[in-house]
Design a protein around this motif. Structure first.
Motif: not given
Ligand code: CP
Length: 338
Positions: A55-61, A107-109, A138-140, A274-276
């Motif tokens: 699951p992902s919201t911000r990284t994927r979008v 990609m996320r896994h 990429t978050q870092a 996030l997500p919090r």
């Protein structure tokens, strides 16, 4: 062309300070496109394969948004059950197939090391969007970009920074990657706050110590901390052996306005990847902080688009062509920006 062109982005260990500055310089130039004040079609014809098996919201979008803002198209695969991985296909074969359909893949896994394994089969650059509890490079980068902007506003730099990391430091991949990036800077002070069972993994502790940084490890917030950045994390329940075990720690590391006032400075910037978890039993970053001007969580998410645009432009070697393919927009947003 830069050292990024054609290469995978799998780990923060690939970056030195010069490479980080390059990403940040390009990210700054992406602002008018991210705010939809101008358009660029520099990636017209290019396709991003956006593969999210977790699951992902911000990284994927934000990967998809960043690619669209550069003029490219996005093809999404979400969820393991909708992929032939569920029929036993290997990551190598999946990569060989999907890299035939794409110019670059994000990609996320859920498994640590899986994105690197996938990259071995890919004929196009692969960007790691998070591999299990391992890394989230990429978050870092977007976190560091945010830290730089926030402390620059206070007349400071990343060298000499004091950061408190709070919560699940064992399974939280964002704090692993961010800590390794901060090891490239000078005189950083780390205050790590977590129960012993959720402590920062030893290899990262050793990297912090080997970098000569000051390190304080504690199980709870105590006293008034002279901290520039308070980086709060979520209990990563999906990585615990059982739900019961995750429940033991839920709600142990709440941050609300009164706790913030008690333990931090009025200038301390509040961050969270996030997500919090806003459920009552967790409430790790209370809504009563929403109007605190030092809450940077939504500046982080906006910065994520800039940094991911920069990484696409650099990896595909078009960072110097973005303005060449620029044009005016027809539709103008009335939305105010932070
Ligand atoms: N920060 C982050 O990785 O968020 P998502 O899980 O929503 O992508």
């Amino acid at each position: 062309m830069s050292e990024f062109t054609g290469n995978h982005i799998l780990t923060v260990n690939q970056f030195n300070r010069d490479a980080i500055e390059k990403v940040f310089d390009v990210a700054h130039t992406m602002q008018p496109y991210a705010r939809r004040q101008k358009r660029t079609t520099v990636l017209d014809g290019a396709i991003l394969g956006n593969l999210f098996f977790e699951p992902s919201t911000r990284t994927r979008v934000s990967f998809g948004t960043a690619f669209n803002l550069l003029g490219g198209e996005v093809r999404e695969t979400t969820g393991m059950s909708s992929s032939a991985l569920a029929k036993g296909e290997s990551l190598y074969d999946t990569a060989r197939v999907l890299s035939g359909y794409s110019d670059i893949i994000a990609m996320r896994h859920p498994a640590a090391g899986s994105v690197a394994e996938f990259a071995e089969g890919s004929r196009v650059p692969v960007i790691n969007g998070g591999d299990g509890a391992n890394e989230h490079p990429t978050q870092a980068l977007l976190d560091l970009f945010t830290i730089k902007r926030e402390v620059e506003y206070q007349g400071k730099g990343i060298d000499g920074l004091h950061i408190a990391m709070i919560g699940d430091l064992r399974y939280g991949r964002t704090v692993h990657s961010l800590s390794r990036l901060l090891c490239l800077y000078k005189n950083v002070r780390f205050t790590l706050v977590s129960p012993k069972e959720l402590a920062m993994p030893q290899p990262i502790i050793e990297a912090i110590e080997n970098a000569g940084h000051q390190l304080t490890v504690t199980e709870q917030l105590e006293g008034n901390l002279d901290v520039d950045i308070c980086y709060q994390t979520r209990i990563q329940e999906e990585r615990f052996p059982s739900q019961e075990e995750a429940n033991r720690y839920r709600g142990k590391f709440r941050l609300n306005q009164s706790i913030y006032t008690r333990h931090f400075q009025s200038r301390t910037v509040i961050m969270h990847p996030l997500p919090r978890d806003s459920r009552a039993e967790a409430n790790e970053l209370d809504n009563d902080l929403n109007l605190n001007p030092n809450l940077a969580i939504f500046r982080q998410t906006d910065n994520g688009v800039l940094v991911r645009m920069a990484l696409f432009a650099l990896t595909l070697g078009v960072e110097n062509l973005v303005t060449k393919y620029e044009r005016d927009v027809i539709w103008h947003s009335n939305k105010s920006s932070d």
